[in-house]
Design a protein around this motif. Structure first.
Motif, PDB file in Angstrom:
ATOM      1  N   GLU A  63       0.830  -1.201   0.000  1.00  0.00           N
ATOM      2  CA  GLU A  63       0.000   0.000   0.000  1.00  0.00           C
ATOM      3  C   GLU A  63       0.868   1.256   0.000  1.00  0.00           C
ATOM      4  O   GLU A  63       0.571   2.243  -0.697  1.00  0.00           O
ATOM      5  CB  GLU A  63      -0.920  -0.001   1.223  1.00  0.00           C
ATOM      6  CG  GLU A  63      -2.017  -1.054   1.193  1.00  0.00           C
ATOM      7  CD  GLU A  63      -1.508  -2.447   1.554  1.00  0.00           C
ATOM      8  OE1 GLU A  63      -0.319  -2.567   1.961  1.00  0.00           O
ATOM      9  OE2 GLU A  63      -2.272  -3.415   1.406  1.00  0.00           O
ATOM     10  N   ALA A  64       1.953   1.226   0.781  1.00  0.00           N
ATOM     11  CA  ALA A  64       2.845   2.384   0.831  1.00  0.00           C
ATOM     12  C   ALA A  64       3.520   2.621  -0.519  1.00  0.00           C
ATOM     13  O   ALA A  64       3.716   3.763  -0.945  1.00  0.00           O
ATOM     14  CB  ALA A  64       3.899   2.189   1.926  1.00  0.00           C
ATOM     15  N   VAL A  65       3.881   1.531  -1.208  1.00  0.00           N
ATOM     16  CA  VAL A  65       4.507   1.658  -2.528  1.00  0.00           C
ATOM     17  C   VAL A  65       3.525   2.271  -3.525  1.00  0.00           C
ATOM     18  O   VAL A  65       3.888   3.131  -4.337  1.00  0.00           O
ATOM     19  CB  VAL A  65       4.998   0.282  -3.014  1.00  0.00           C
ATOM     20  CG1 VAL A  65       5.507   0.370  -4.450  1.00  0.00           C
ATOM     21  CG2 VAL A  65       6.099  -0.240  -2.095  1.00  0.00           C
ATOM     22  N   LEU A  66       2.255   1.848  -3.466  1.00  0.00           N
ATOM     23  CA  LEU A  66       1.234   2.397  -4.361  1.00  0.00           C
ATOM     24  C   LEU A  66       1.053   3.898  -4.136  1.00  0.00           C
ATOM     25  O   LEU A  66       0.983   4.682  -5.087  1.00  0.00           O
ATOM     26  CB  LEU A  66      -0.095   1.679  -4.136  1.00  0.00           C
ATOM     27  CG  LEU A  66      -0.285   0.330  -4.826  1.00  0.00           C
ATOM     28  CD1 LEU A  66      -1.570  -0.335  -4.359  1.00  0.00           C
ATOM     29  CD2 LEU A  66      -0.291   0.500  -6.342  1.00  0.00           C
ATOM     30  N   VAL A  67       0.982   4.306  -2.860  1.00  0.00           N
ATOM     31  CA  VAL A  67       0.789   5.726  -2.562  1.00  0.00           C
ATOM     32  C   VAL A  67       1.974   6.545  -3.051  1.00  0.00           C
ATOM     33  O   VAL A  67       1.811   7.637  -3.608  1.00  0.00           O
ATOM     34  CB  VAL A  67       0.563   5.935  -1.054  1.00  0.00           C
ATOM     35  CG1 VAL A  67       0.556   7.417  -0.713  1.00  0.00           C
ATOM     36  CG2 VAL A  67      -0.739   5.292  -0.615  1.00  0.00           C
ATOM     37  N   ASP A  80      -6.514   7.093  -8.684  1.00  0.00           N
ATOM     38  CA  ASP A  80      -5.240   6.471  -9.046  1.00  0.00           C
ATOM     39  C   ASP A  80      -5.451   5.307 -10.017  1.00  0.00           C
ATOM     40  O   ASP A  80      -5.938   4.241  -9.620  1.00  0.00           O
ATOM     41  CB  ASP A  80      -4.535   5.970  -7.788  1.00  0.00           C
ATOM     42  CG  ASP A  80      -3.174   5.363  -8.085  1.00  0.00           C
ATOM     43  OD1 ASP A  80      -2.696   5.501  -9.224  1.00  0.00           O
ATOM     44  OD2 ASP A  80      -2.587   4.765  -7.161  1.00  0.00           O
ATOM     45  N   PRO A  81      -5.074   5.452 -11.298  1.00  0.00           N
ATOM     46  CA  PRO A  81      -5.217   4.345 -12.263  1.00  0.00           C
ATOM     47  C   PRO A  81      -4.229   3.214 -12.005  1.00  0.00           C
ATOM     48  O   PRO A  81      -4.334   2.161 -12.636  1.00  0.00           O
ATOM     49  CB  PRO A  81      -4.944   5.030 -13.606  1.00  0.00           C
ATOM     50  CG  PRO A  81      -4.043   6.178 -13.271  1.00  0.00           C
ATOM     51  CD  PRO A  81      -4.487   6.656 -11.926  1.00  0.00           C
ATOM     52  N   TYR A 126      -7.897   8.969  -3.396  1.00  0.00           N
ATOM     53  CA  TYR A 126      -7.151   9.471  -2.246  1.00  0.00           C
ATOM     54  C   TYR A 126      -7.504  10.937  -2.000  1.00  0.00           C
ATOM     55  O   TYR A 126      -7.606  11.728  -2.933  1.00  0.00           O
ATOM     56  CB  TYR A 126      -5.643   9.366  -2.479  1.00  0.00           C
ATOM     57  CG  TYR A 126      -5.127   7.948  -2.518  1.00  0.00           C
ATOM     58  CD1 TYR A 126      -4.633   7.343  -1.367  1.00  0.00           C
ATOM     59  CD2 TYR A 126      -5.132   7.218  -3.705  1.00  0.00           C
ATOM     60  CE1 TYR A 126      -4.157   6.037  -1.392  1.00  0.00           C
ATOM     61  CE2 TYR A 126      -4.661   5.920  -3.741  1.00  0.00           C
ATOM     62  CZ  TYR A 126      -4.175   5.330  -2.585  1.00  0.00           C
ATOM     63  OH  TYR A 126      -3.708   4.050  -2.614  1.00  0.00           O
ATOM     64  N   ILE A 127      -7.682  11.262  -0.716  1.00  0.00           N
ATOM     65  CA  ILE A 127      -7.873  12.651  -0.307  1.00  0.00           C
ATOM     66  C   ILE A 127      -6.588  13.109   0.373  1.00  0.00           C
ATOM     67  O   ILE A 127      -6.118  12.472   1.319  1.00  0.00           O
ATOM     68  CB  ILE A 127      -9.037  12.786   0.684  1.00  0.00           C
ATOM     69  CG1 ILE A 127     -10.364  12.536  -0.014  1.00  0.00           C
ATOM     70  CG2 ILE A 127      -9.048  14.174   1.315  1.00  0.00           C
ATOM     71  CD1 ILE A 127     -10.770  13.654  -0.926  1.00  0.00           C
ATOM     72  N   TYR A 128      -6.021  14.185  -0.115  1.00  0.00           N
ATOM     73  CA  TYR A 128      -4.827  14.749   0.514  1.00  0.00           C
ATOM     74  C   TYR A 128      -5.082  16.207   0.853  1.00  0.00           C
ATOM     75  O   TYR A 128      -5.364  17.022  -0.036  1.00  0.00           O
ATOM     76  CB  TYR A 128      -3.609  14.637  -0.403  1.00  0.00           C
ATOM     77  CG  TYR A 128      -2.371  15.254   0.203  1.00  0.00           C
ATOM     78  CD1 TYR A 128      -1.742  14.661   1.297  1.00  0.00           C
ATOM     79  CD2 TYR A 128      -1.853  16.451  -0.299  1.00  0.00           C
ATOM     80  CE1 TYR A 128      -0.619  15.237   1.876  1.00  0.00           C
ATOM     81  CE2 TYR A 128      -0.726  17.035   0.277  1.00  0.00           C
ATOM     82  CZ  TYR A 128      -0.113  16.421   1.367  1.00  0.00           C
ATOM     83  OH  TYR A 128       0.993  16.992   1.939  1.00  0.00           O
ATOM     84  N   ARG A 129      -4.995  16.520   2.145  1.00  0.00           N
ATOM     85  CA  ARG A 129      -5.208  17.886   2.601  1.00  0.00           C
ATOM     86  C   ARG A 129      -3.842  18.529   2.820  1.00  0.00           C
ATOM     87  O   ARG A 129      -3.162  18.247   3.813  1.00  0.00           O
ATOM     88  CB  ARG A 129      -6.033  17.898   3.886  1.00  0.00           C
ATOM     89  CG  ARG A 129      -7.365  17.167   3.713  1.00  0.00           C
ATOM     90  CD  ARG A 129      -8.295  17.339   4.897  1.00  0.00           C
ATOM     91  NE  ARG A 129      -9.471  16.493   4.750  1.00  0.00           N
ATOM     92  CZ  ARG A 129     -10.514  16.745   3.982  1.00  0.00           C
ATOM     93  NH1 ARG A 129     -10.528  17.863   3.251  1.00  0.00           N
ATOM     94  NH2 ARG A 129     -11.544  15.906   3.918  1.00  0.00           N
ATOM     95  N   GLY A 130      -3.454  19.379   1.880  1.00  0.00           N
ATOM     96  CA  GLY A 130      -2.114  19.941   1.895  1.00  0.00           C
ATOM     97  C   GLY A 130      -1.798  20.748   3.125  1.00  0.00           C
ATOM     98  O   GLY A 130      -0.641  20.826   3.547  1.00  0.00           O
ATOM     99  N   TYR A 184      -0.947  11.893   6.009  1.00  0.00           N
ATOM    100  CA  TYR A 184      -0.912  10.895   4.957  1.00  0.00           C
ATOM    101  C   TYR A 184      -2.261  10.891   4.232  1.00  0.00           C
ATOM    102  O   TYR A 184      -3.300  11.119   4.844  1.00  0.00           O
ATOM    103  CB  TYR A 184      -0.656   9.526   5.591  1.00  0.00           C
ATOM    104  CG  TYR A 184       0.011   8.524   4.690  1.00  0.00           C
ATOM    105  CD1 TYR A 184       1.345   8.680   4.315  1.00  0.00           C
ATOM    106  CD2 TYR A 184      -0.677   7.404   4.223  1.00  0.00           C
ATOM    107  CE1 TYR A 184       1.965   7.749   3.506  1.00  0.00           C
ATOM    108  CE2 TYR A 184      -0.064   6.467   3.418  1.00  0.00           C
ATOM    109  CZ  TYR A 184       1.254   6.645   3.059  1.00  0.00           C
ATOM    110  OH  TYR A 184       1.869   5.717   2.259  1.00  0.00           O
ATOM    111  N   PRO A 185      -2.271  10.669   2.921  1.00  0.00           N
ATOM    112  CA  PRO A 185      -3.548  10.665   2.191  1.00  0.00           C
ATOM    113  C   PRO A 185      -4.505   9.593   2.713  1.00  0.00           C
ATOM    114  O   PRO A 185      -4.078   8.499   3.095  1.00  0.00           O
ATOM    115  CB  PRO A 185      -3.122  10.362   0.741  1.00  0.00           C
ATOM    116  CG  PRO A 185      -1.681  10.730   0.670  1.00  0.00           C
ATOM    117  CD  PRO A 185      -1.119  10.454   2.019  1.00  0.00           C
TER     118      PRO A 185
END
Length: 658
Positions: A119-123, A145-146, A158-162, A167-168
Motif C-alpha cells: 500500500e505504501a509503494v502504491l501511494v 489512481d489508475p 485518495y484525499i490529501y489535505r495539503g 498521509y492521504p
C-alpha cells in the motif's frame, strides 16, 4: 457495491442539503444570504454530461474512466460541496492529470524501505499518475489512481489535505468516496433538531428497534452495527446506547453524558466510568472536572476520589440492587464465581433509569465487582432479557437469536496447581490457609491490625515498593473437587515475595492455627533458570493449635524434614535429592525449555487434595481482595547471627564558585 444508480441518491442528498438549517446559517456566515434562493435553486449538482462529452474527456485523458465516476458524470457533470474543503468536484471540463507539481512522489519514494507495505509503494507512485478531481478546493486534492485498480475496474481515490501534512486517506472508489461524503454531511447536520428528513426518520426508527432489541437480549453484534450506522449519521441517542454496549464488552470509550450528577443515569452509570478512565490514566482530574457543570464539580471531585481510593460502591434500585450488595460481599472475600452467579440470576429484575438506559454499566466502575464482569460475562448480561425486554420475551423463537440458553457453566474449583503455571517461569509466592476462621481474623492473627481496601494483584506487587512491606491479600478458599472443607478455610496470599530465609522464617503458620485450629503454609521461589546464587525453594508447613506438626523445606536439591509427614505429602515423591542449584522438582528427562516444575505442581495438587482446599485463581489474578500488612515473615537476626547491611551515601556535587 458501487452506486451506479446515481439519480435517486444525488437527488436525496441535494434535497436534504437545501432544507437543512445549516445551509442557511452558512450562507449568512459567508454574507451570501441574499443569494440563498439562487444557491438552493442551483443545487449541488449539474446537468448530466452526455456520452459525447464523456468520450471526449476520455480521449483528452487518454484513459477509460472507472465505472462509478463515469456513471456519475452521466447523471451530474460535477458536484458542489463534496465534503470539507472541496467546493467543486469532478466536472468533465475541470478534471486533469495531477502531474505532481510539488514533487511529492520523490519525497514519498525516498521514505520507502525493503519493509514497506504494498500500500505504501502504491501511494508513493500515485502522485504523478493520478487524476485530479478537485476543481476548486481549500488546498485539498481528490485523486483517482489508475495504478490502484480493483477487480471491478474501480480506481482507488485518495484525499490529501495539503494544509495538514497528513498521509492521504484512501477510498476504494469514487462511489465509496461519495457515499462517505454523504454520511459526513449527515454527521455535520445530525445534531440539529431542525434537520429532519426521510433518511433521519428511517435511522431513528432503526435506532429505536435496536434499543428494544438490546433490552430483549437479541443479537448484540447486529444491534451494534445498527447503532454504529446511526452514530455515523450523528443521530441523537445513538452514541449513548452504543457506548453502553461497548462498555459491557470491555471496550473502553469515553462518553460525556448530558445532564447533572443528580440524574441517576449520569451520576450512577456514566460518570463513574468516566472517572475510572481518568484515574487509570494517572491524570490530575482537571480535565474530568472541567467537563462537569460548575454546580457538579464538588460532587465530581468526591466521586473521583472514591474511584481513586477504591471506595466507590455501585448501587442500583430494586431486586437487582439487592443482588449487587450480596454479590459484592461474596467477591470481596474471593468468591468471584458466586458473585457472578448472584448478579446473573438477578438480571431479569434489573430496572433502567430511563428509556435510553439499556445496561448496568456503572457496575464496571465498582472496584470489587467491576473485575468480575469480564467481556464474556458482559455479553451475557446484554444477551439476557431485562427491563422492558422482559415483557417481550426476547427473540428466542427466531433464527439468529444470540441470547443465553442457560446458566454459564462454571469451572470446577481451581485447586492450587495453577500457581505452577508454565507461563509463570520466574515467580515467587506464599500463602497461609487457616481453617474455621474468617479472612479478617486470619489477617489479625498474622499481625495485620487494619483491614485495607480491596487491592488487585498489581497494587500489592513488590515492584511498587520494598518487597517486605507489600501487603498480603485475604479471602475465602473454595473446596477442591467436592472435598469436605469443614467449617471453611481462609487464605492470605501474596505474589512476589522477599527472599526466603530458611533459618529466620517467622512461624506464621503457627500463629494462624492458634486456638485449636489448623493451618497450611507454602512459600515457593522459582528463579526460572539454574542458579547457584539463589536456589529454588519450596517450603511447606502444617500446624495445629499454634504448633507446627510437620513440614519440610526443599532448597537447592536438599530437603530438610520436620515431624512425621504423611505418606501422601512425603517430599521424596516430589523433590528428589539432587545437586545444589537444581530446580525444585526438576524433571531430568525434560528437554530444555519444557516445564521443569513438575514437583512443585504435584506437591500443590497433593496439598489441595489432602486438605480439600482451593485458591480462587480469577479472584487472585484479576479481582480485588482486602489486604493486610502483616507482621514480618522473616525475623530479625538473633544472638550470634550475622547480618550484612548496605548503606548508600550520596556526595553532593561541589558548588560552583561565584
Amino acid at each position: 457495491m458501487e452506486i451506479l444508480g446515481w439519480g435517486p441518491f444525488l437527488e436525496r442528498w441535494n434535497a436534504e442539503w437545501a432544507a437543512a438549517p445549516r445551509t442557511r446559517e452558512e450562507a449568512e456566515e459567508d454574507g451570501e444570504e441574499g443569494r440563498l434562493e439562487e444557491m438552493v435553486e442551483a443545487g449541488l449538482g449539474f446537468p448530466p454530461a452526455d456520452e459525447e462529452r464523456i468520450t471526449a474527456l476520455e480521449r483528452r485523458l487518454g484513459a477509460t474512466l472507472p465505472p462509478s465516476y463515469r456513471s456519475f458524470l452521466a447523471v451530474s457533470d460535477g458536484w458542489r460541496r463534496a465534503g470539507s474543503g472541496v467546493y467543486l468536484l469532478g466536472t468533465s471540463e475541470g478534471v486533469h492529470w495531477h502531474g505532481d507539481p510539488f514533487g511529492f512522489q520523490e519525497a514519498y519514494e525516498k521514505s520507502l524501505t525493503s519493509h514497506s507495505s504494498a500500500e505504501a509503494v502504491l501511494v508513493a507512485g500515485m502522485w504523478s499518475r493520478a487524476l485530479q478531481l478537485a476543481v476548486d478546493s481549500d488546498m485539498t486534492d481528490v485523486l483517482l489512481d489508475p495504478g490502484d485498480v480493483n477487480a471491478e475496474g474501480e480506481w482507488a481515490l485518495y484525499i490529501y489535505r495539503g494544509y495538514s501534512g497528513e498521509y492521504p486517506n484512501r477510498y476504494e472508489s469514487f462511489g465509496a468516496f461519495m457515499r462517505e461524503k454523504y454520511v459526513e454531511f449527515h454527521g455535520d447536520n445530525g445534531s440539529d433538531p431542525g434537520f429532519v428528513n426521510d433518511t433521519t426518520r428511517a435511522l431513528d426508527a432503526s435506532l429505536e428497534r435496536a434499543r428494544l432489541a438490546c433490552l430483549s437480549g437479541e443479537d448484540v453484534d447486529r444491534q451494534m452495527e445498527t447503532l454504529a450506522e446511526a452514530m455515523r449519521h450523528a443521530r441523537p441517542r445513538a452514541r449513548k446506547l452504543y457506548v453502553q454496549l461497548t462498555s459491557m464488552l470491555g471496550r473502553n470509550e469515553y462518553y460525556r453524558a448530558e445532564g447533572r450528577l443528580e440524574d441517576p443515569l449520569v451520576g450512577q452509570e456514566f460518570m463513574p466510568l468516566a472517572a475510572l478512565e481518568d484515574a487509570r490514566g494517572g491524570k490530575d482530574g482537571d480535565w474530568f472536572l472541567r467537563t462537569l457543570d460548575e454546580g457538579d464539580r464538588a460532587g465530581g471531585a468526591a466521586l473521583l476520589e472514591r474511584i481513586r481510593e477504591r471506595g466507590y460502591v455501585y448501587e442500583s434500585p430494586g431486586l437487582f440492587g439487592e443482588a449487587v450488595v450480596a454479590a459484592r460481599e461474596q467477591a470481596r472475600w474471593g468468591d468471584t464465581g458466586g458473585a457472578w452467579r448472584t448478579v446473573e440470576a438477578a438480571l431479569p429484575d434489573w430496572e433502567p433509569y430511563e428509556d435510553d438506559h439499556i445496561a448496568p454499566i456503572g457496575l464496571l466502575a465498582d472496584p470489587i465487582l467491576g473485575p468480575v464482569v469480564t467481556p464474556e460475562r458482559g455479553r451475557r448480561i446484554l444477551s439476557t432479557p431485562r427491563g422492558a425486554g422482559r415483557s417481550t420475551g426476547g427473540d428466542a423463537g427466531r433464527p439468529g437469536r444470540a441470547g443465553p440458553s442457560g446458566p454459564v457453566k462454571e469451572k470446577a474449583p481451581d485447586g492450587l496447581a495453577w500457581l505452577a503455571d508454565p507461563a509463570r517461569q520466574r515467580h515467587s509466592y506464599r500463602f497461609v490457609l487457616a481453617e474455621g476462621i474468617p479472612p479478617r481474623e486470619l489477617g489479625e492473627r498474622l499481625g495485620g491490625e487494619v483491614l485495607l481496601p480491596p487491592h488487585n494483584q498489581a497494587e500489592t506487587h513488590p515492584w511498587r515498593g520494598i518487597a517486605r512491606d507489600a501487603p498480603e491479600r485475604v479471602g475465602l478458599c473454595g473446596a477442591k473437587d467436592g472435598a469436605e472443607s469443614g467449617p471453611g478455610w481462609s487464605f492470605a496470599f501474596r505474589d512476589g515475595t522477599e527472599t526466603f530465609q530458611p533459618k529466620r522464617a517467622s512461624p506464621m503458620g503457627e500463629k494462624a492455627s492458634r486456638g485449636g485450629g489448623r493451618s497450611v503454609l507454602v512459600w515457593c521461589e522459582i528463579q526460572g533458570e539454574r542458579s547457584k546464587t539463589v536456589p529454588d525453594t519450596f517450603h511447606f508447613s502444617y500446624s495445629e493449635d499454634g504448633r507446627e506438626r510437620y513440614g519440610f523445606t526443599a532448597r537447592g536439591g536438599v530437603t530438610e524434614r520436620r515431624g512425621e509427614i504423611p505418606e501422601t505429602l512425603d517430599p521424596r515423591l516430589f523433590f528428589p535429592e539432587g545437586t545444589e542449584g537444581e530446580h525444585v522438582g526438576a524433571d531430568e528427562s525434560a528437554d530444555e525449555g519444557e516445564d521443569r516444575r513438575v514437583g512443585e505442581r504435584r506437591m500443590l495438587t497433593a496439598v489441595a487434595s489432602a486438605f480439600g482446599v482451593s485458591l480462587p485463581r480469577f479472584a487472585i489474578q484479576h479481582g480485588r481482595l482486602h489486604a493486610v500488612r502483616t507482621g514480618p515473615w522473616t525475623r530479625p537476626p538473633g544472638p550470634g547471627e550475622q547480618r550484612l547491611v548496605f548503606v548508600r551515601h550520596r556526595t553532593p556535587a561541589p558548588r560552583e564558585e561565584q
